[in-house]
Design an enzyme around this catalytic site. Sequence first.
Site, PDB file in Angstrom:
ATOM      1  CD  GLU A 233      -5.086   2.250  -1.133  1.00 36.20           C
ATOM      2  OE1 GLU A 233      -5.453   2.762   0.184  1.00 36.20           O
ATOM      3  OE2 GLU A 233      -3.894   1.936  -1.427  1.00 36.20           O
TER       4      GLU A 233
ATOM      5  N   GLY B 245      -5.212   8.675   0.600  1.00 39.78           N
ATOM      6  CA  GLY B 245      -4.089   8.909   1.173  1.00 39.78           C
ATOM      7  C   GLY B 245      -2.796   8.189   0.240  1.00 39.78           C
TER       8      GLY B 245
ATOM      9  N   GLY C  10       0.509   1.250   2.265  1.00 36.93           N
ATOM     10  CA  GLY C  10       1.106   1.079   3.669  1.00 36.93           C
ATOM     11  C   GLY C  10      -0.065   0.372   4.417  1.00 36.93           C
TER      12      GLY C  10
ATOM     13  CE  LYS D 151       1.982   9.454   5.260  1.00 38.33           C
ATOM     14  NZ  LYS D 151       0.488   9.304   4.918  1.00 38.33           N
TER      15      LYS D 151
ATOM     16  CB  SER E  61      -4.661   7.317   9.773  1.00 34.85           C
ATOM     17  OG  SER E  61      -3.634   7.744   9.136  1.00 34.85           O
TER      18      SER E  61
HETATM   19  C1  5RP Z   1      -3.265   2.142   2.133  1.00 30.50           C
HETATM   20  C2  5RP Z   1      -2.596   3.093   1.596  1.00 30.50           C
HETATM   21  C3  5RP Z   1      -2.804   4.576   2.312  1.00 30.50           C
HETATM   22  O1  5RP Z   1      -3.451   5.410   1.765  1.00 30.50           O
HETATM   23  C4  5RP Z   1      -1.334   4.839   2.963  1.00 30.50           C
HETATM   24  O2  5RP Z   1      -0.766   4.092   3.570  1.00 30.50           O
HETATM   25  C5  5RP Z   1      -1.525   6.387   3.547  1.00 30.50           C
HETATM   26  O3  5RP Z   1      -2.161   5.922   4.926  1.00 30.50           O
HETATM   27  P1  5RP Z   1      -2.231   7.107   5.969  1.00 30.50           P
HETATM   28  O4  5RP Z   1      -3.168   8.065   5.600  1.00 30.50           O
HETATM   29  O5  5RP Z   1      -2.899   6.292   7.219  1.00 30.50           O
HETATM   30  O6  5RP Z   1      -0.939   7.717   6.450  1.00 30.50           O
HETATM   31  O7  5RP Z   1      -2.213   3.414   0.449  1.00 30.50           O
HETATM   32  O8  5RP Z   1      -3.102   0.906   1.505  1.00 30.50           O
END
Ligand code: 5RP
Length: 223
Positions: A102, A81, A95, A120, A27
């Site tokens: 990634e 992210g 997540g 975070k 997101s």
């Molecule tokens: C996806 C990731 C995302 O970068 C991580 O979960 C953060 O997500 P968000 O920006 O929705 O909080 O690693 O695999």
Amino acid sequence: MEAKRLAGEKAAEYVKDGMIVGLGTGSTAYYAIQKIGELVKQGLKIKAVATSTSSEQLARELGINLVTFAEVDSIDLTIDGADEVDPHWNLIKGGGGALLREKIVAAASKQLIVIVDESKVVAQLGKFPLPVEVVPFGFEQTQRKLAELGCEPQMRMIDNQPYLTDNGNYIFDCHFNEIKDPEALHDRINQIVGVVDNGLFIGYTSKVIVGSSDQTVTELTRA
Ligand code: 5RP
């Protein structure tokens, strides 16, 4: 959401003409991709590699020129992210389930800008359950081996079915609560047969941009 947008849009300012750009997932990365899409409409010329089918679809809708590793040897800048960032800029990611792509993209990148909201940023990794991507065959055995490392591995589910990554694998979310030595844990997990990779990102981060609920954006300094 506003904090994530601020971080994402700030990171997009680092994208320059001619760059090969890695597009993260989640997101927060969504806002960076949206902004990059706007810049492309205004004439910015880039090529991009996406870290998930969802980011690929978003980039395509925005008219961002997508390429694969068949066409590029390395990536100039990736914006992504994270679920947790520690003072050494080690990360927990995955997540959103895209940790493997990634990490492949991060490892191929000259620079990785991590974009997060203030929630975070942590003193120690591990409160967020560590995602581990596991091959479906024999997953019960892989799960037992993960548990021997001192966590509670929980299979990620969606609509009462195992969640499948873009690579057709399962995710086990491993509750460690505190990870004292991220590098050692990373290596021990990846030595388990059946594990494809885990969400610890050690030593990839070049910059951390934090959006806050008070509308400010800051760049962290590394410990
Ligand atoms: C996806 C990731 C995302 O970068 C991580 O979960 C953060 O997500 P968000 O920006 O929705 O909080 O690693 O695999």
